[in-house]
Scaffold this active site. Structure first.
Site, PDB file in Angstrom:
ATOM      1  N   ARG A  74       0.849  -1.190   0.000  1.00 57.02           N
ATOM      2  CA  ARG A  74       0.000   0.000   0.000  1.00 57.02           C
ATOM      3  C   ARG A  74       0.880   1.234   0.000  1.00 57.02           C
ATOM      4  O   ARG A  74       1.760   1.386   0.851  1.00 57.02           O
ATOM      5  CB  ARG A  74      -0.924  -0.017   1.224  1.00 57.02           C
ATOM      6  CG  ARG A  74      -1.826   1.196   1.279  1.00 57.02           C
ATOM      7  CD  ARG A  74      -2.926   1.057   2.326  1.00 57.02           C
ATOM      8  NE  ARG A  74      -3.617   2.335   2.425  1.00 57.02           N
ATOM      9  CZ  ARG A  74      -3.533   3.156   3.470  1.00 57.02           C
ATOM     10  NH1 ARG A  74      -2.823   2.814   4.526  1.00 57.02           N
ATOM     11  NH2 ARG A  74      -4.172   4.311   3.467  1.00 57.02           N
ATOM     12  N   HIS A 118      -2.777  11.021   0.492  1.00 58.25           N
ATOM     13  CA  HIS A 118      -2.340  10.570   1.814  1.00 58.25           C
ATOM     14  C   HIS A 118      -1.491  11.684   2.426  1.00 58.25           C
ATOM     15  O   HIS A 118      -0.260  11.619   2.398  1.00 58.25           O
ATOM     16  CB  HIS A 118      -1.547   9.268   1.696  1.00 58.25           C
ATOM     17  CG  HIS A 118      -1.270   8.596   2.993  1.00 58.25           C
ATOM     18  ND1 HIS A 118      -1.393   7.232   3.175  1.00 58.25           N
ATOM     19  CD2 HIS A 118      -0.864   9.077   4.185  1.00 58.25           C
ATOM     20  CE1 HIS A 118      -1.064   6.909   4.413  1.00 58.25           C
ATOM     21  NE2 HIS A 118      -0.725   8.030   5.048  1.00 58.25           N
ATOM     22  N   GLU A 163      -7.485   8.515   5.757  1.00 60.57           N
ATOM     23  CA  GLU A 163      -7.768   9.125   7.058  1.00 60.57           C
ATOM     24  C   GLU A 163      -8.278  10.568   6.955  1.00 60.57           C
ATOM     25  O   GLU A 163      -7.622  11.510   7.430  1.00 60.57           O
ATOM     26  CB  GLU A 163      -6.525   9.083   7.946  1.00 60.57           C
ATOM     27  CG  GLU A 163      -6.097   7.685   8.330  1.00 60.57           C
ATOM     28  CD  GLU A 163      -4.985   7.644   9.366  1.00 60.57           C
ATOM     29  OE1 GLU A 163      -4.836   6.601  10.004  1.00 60.57           O
ATOM     30  OE2 GLU A 163      -4.280   8.654   9.538  1.00 60.57           O
ATOM     31  N   ASN A 291      -7.763   1.898   9.268  1.00 67.65           N
ATOM     32  CA  ASN A 291      -6.502   2.001  10.002  1.00 67.65           C
ATOM     33  C   ASN A 291      -6.805   1.923  11.489  1.00 67.65           C
ATOM     34  O   ASN A 291      -7.567   2.745  12.010  1.00 67.65           O
ATOM     35  CB  ASN A 291      -5.806   3.324   9.694  1.00 67.65           C
ATOM     36  CG  ASN A 291      -5.365   3.431   8.242  1.00 67.65           C
ATOM     37  OD1 ASN A 291      -5.381   2.442   7.504  1.00 67.65           O
ATOM     38  ND2 ASN A 291      -4.971   4.612   7.828  1.00 67.65           N
ATOM     39  N   TYR A 293      -5.136   1.622  15.376  1.00 69.61           N
ATOM     40  CA  TYR A 293      -3.985   1.675  16.269  1.00 69.61           C
ATOM     41  C   TYR A 293      -4.383   1.623  17.740  1.00 69.61           C
ATOM     42  O   TYR A 293      -3.620   1.135  18.565  1.00 69.61           O
ATOM     43  CB  TYR A 293      -3.195   2.971  16.034  1.00 69.61           C
ATOM     44  CG  TYR A 293      -2.483   3.020  14.706  1.00 69.61           C
ATOM     45  CD1 TYR A 293      -1.226   2.461  14.539  1.00 69.61           C
ATOM     46  CD2 TYR A 293      -3.078   3.630  13.604  1.00 69.61           C
ATOM     47  CE1 TYR A 293      -0.563   2.514  13.316  1.00 69.61           C
ATOM     48  CE2 TYR A 293      -2.428   3.685  12.374  1.00 69.61           C
ATOM     49  CZ  TYR A 293      -1.177   3.121  12.239  1.00 69.61           C
ATOM     50  OH  TYR A 293      -0.539   3.165  11.029  1.00 69.61           O
ATOM     51  N   GLU A 350      -3.859  -0.279   7.928  1.00 70.51           N
ATOM     52  CA  GLU A 350      -2.710   0.093   8.766  1.00 70.51           C
ATOM     53  C   GLU A 350      -2.913  -0.454  10.163  1.00 70.51           C
ATOM     54  O   GLU A 350      -4.025  -0.454  10.686  1.00 70.51           O
ATOM     55  CB  GLU A 350      -2.541   1.621   8.871  1.00 70.51           C
ATOM     56  CG  GLU A 350      -2.039   2.310   7.633  1.00 70.51           C
ATOM     57  CD  GLU A 350      -1.863   3.808   7.844  1.00 70.51           C
ATOM     58  OE1 GLU A 350      -1.636   4.225   9.011  1.00 70.51           O
ATOM     59  OE2 GLU A 350      -1.966   4.556   6.858  1.00 70.51           O
TER      60      GLU A 350
END
Length: 438
Positions: A74, A118, A163, A291, A293, A350
């Site tokens: 990616r 991005h 995002e 994504n 985290y 991600e």
């Protein structure tokens, strides 16, 4: 743990964070190129002028990906390499670079997964009003059409915006990223324009009848109520709707979240004709990119605005970058997405762990902590798949150490591959070999 045979194993990165060559081959400035050269704007005044020098070393890097055993990579396209000075003139050198990289990935059996935007808007877009400009949607449409026309037959997986909660909302409401505005009214308008730009790119993709699929990658936190109080649960639902549903609902359902419709603090800041904008331009995206985290927590707060406040669960382990370690969130998040947006495949685009450098390059190769993070998140994904969640791929952030932009610069290690920024030597970490076995 087990995974389907066709599960896609990948790693992720972004153009500005690894490419370098910020002013070569006709490339124009991006907003990060501009702001990183303003003293005091970026941590330690570090720039992406060279970064990992990927643009000069991508052939070497693709061979490392092959050795790692990746099935997908990616990566983002730098808009300012394609349209360096405005929406009128295309830079052939930029298109040729990305096309050659795609061809080399495909020759090694690695699927390219490309982002159009991005973090690194062209600086000319910023000068002309950026995402707040009424022309932004058309600029993005033209850019998307150009890239799809040239590369669309070779790439199966596309992302319009990575995002948007960070690249748009945080940039305009909280001053966290370029252009560092702190105006909530502006932010809501910018978000709406961003969604319309996403629609425009999806429309162009569909018009060309391309063989692949397209999405927008959303940063998601599974949001938990701080207590069992029903008001706290409602607060958590509202935060989930605003942080995640604010993007996924219009991109998959064609409207903003129903739970937010009675909250003037948000909805009154939208254009008067916002519903018509959505209805007339909506095209559903093909799959969901997430994504993940860190988890989120919320509790009720009568503030007359959002009626919730964010809480940090400091009982959880935390990486040096600030993310809380909670792999179970991948299970809960998958169940939520399956129930809320049924019928859509999901990719974890991600997931990673940030460790602050301490300066001993040999010691920094021994990253058992990252192996633990990968293993536990994959276990949670595997459990979710057994429960019927349509997880189709996992992309580790990141393939190599990167410039982590405003908050991190070159001070944090996220990479499976270590970069020596003095020599630009690449050295696989212990986690690289673990992921290779996976």
């Amino acid at each position: 743990m087990s995974f389907p045979k066709n599960f896609i194993w990948g790693t992720a990165s972004a153009a500005y964070q690894i490419e370098g060559a910020y002013n070569e081959d006709g490339k124009g400035l991006s907003i990060w190129d501009f702001y990183s050269h303003e003293k005091g704007k970026i941590l330690h005044n570090e720039t992406g002028d060279v970064a990992c020098d990927h643009i000069h070393r991508y052939k070497e890097d693709v061979q490392l990906m092959k050795q790692l055993g990746l099935r997908a990579f990616r990566f983002s396209i730098s808009w300012s390499r394609i349209y360096p000075n405005g929406p009128e003139e295309v830079c052939e050198a930029g298109l040729a670079y990305y096309e050659d990289m795609i061809d080399r990935l495909l020759a090694e059996g690695i699927e390219p997964f490309f982002d159009l935007w991005h973090c690194d808007l062209p600086y000319w877009v910023m000068e002309r009003g950026a995402v707040l400009s009424p022309e932004f949607v058309e600029w993005f449409r033209v850019y998307a059409r150009t890239v799809f026309t040239r590369l669309g037959r070779k790439v199966k997986y596309w992302c319009t915006i990575n995002e948007p909660s960070i690249n748009i909302m945080a940039s305009y409401a909280y001053g966290a990223n370029a252009p560092f505005h702190e105006n909530f009214d502006e932010a809501i308008l910018a978000c709406h324009n961003g969604i319309l730009a996403h629609y425009a790119a999806v429309q162009e993709f569909k018009k060309l009848n391309l063989p692949g699929q397209i999405t927008s990658v959303i940063h998601m936190e599974p949001v938990y109520a701080w207590t069992i109080d029903p008001k706290d649960q409602e607060a958590a639902d509202r935060k989930q709707a605003f942080y995640t549903g604010w993007w996924l609902d219009p991109m998959l359902k064609g409207h903003y979240p129903e739970i937010l419709k009675d909250y003037p603090y948000i909805m009154d800041k939208l254009p008067e004709n916002y519903q018509k904008d959505l209805e007339e331009n909506f095209v559903p995206m093909d799959f969901i990119g997430i994504n993940y985290y860190s988890p989120g927590y919320a509790r009720y707060k009568d503030d007359g605005e959002l009626y919730y406040e964010t809480i940090h669960n400091t009982a959880l382990p935390r990486d040096d970058y600030g993310f809380f370690f909670y792999p179970e969130g991948l299970f809960d998040m998958g169940i939520y997405l399956k129930q809320t947006y049924p019928g859509k495949d999901i990719f974890i685009t991600e997931n990673g762990f940030g460790k602050k450098k301490w300066g001993n390059l040999d010691e920094e190769l021994e990253d058992d902590y990252r192996i633990d993070v990968i293993r536990e998140h994959l276990r949670s994904m595997s459990r979710a798949i057994q429960a019927g969640v349509p997880y189709k791929g996992y992309f580790h952030w990141t393939i190599m150490d990167t410039n982590e932009l405003y908050a991190g610069g070159y001070n944090y290690m996220f990479g499976l591959t270590q970069i020596n920024y003095e020599t630009l030597e690449r050295r696989p970490r212990k986690s690289w070999y673990y992921y290779q076995k996976v």
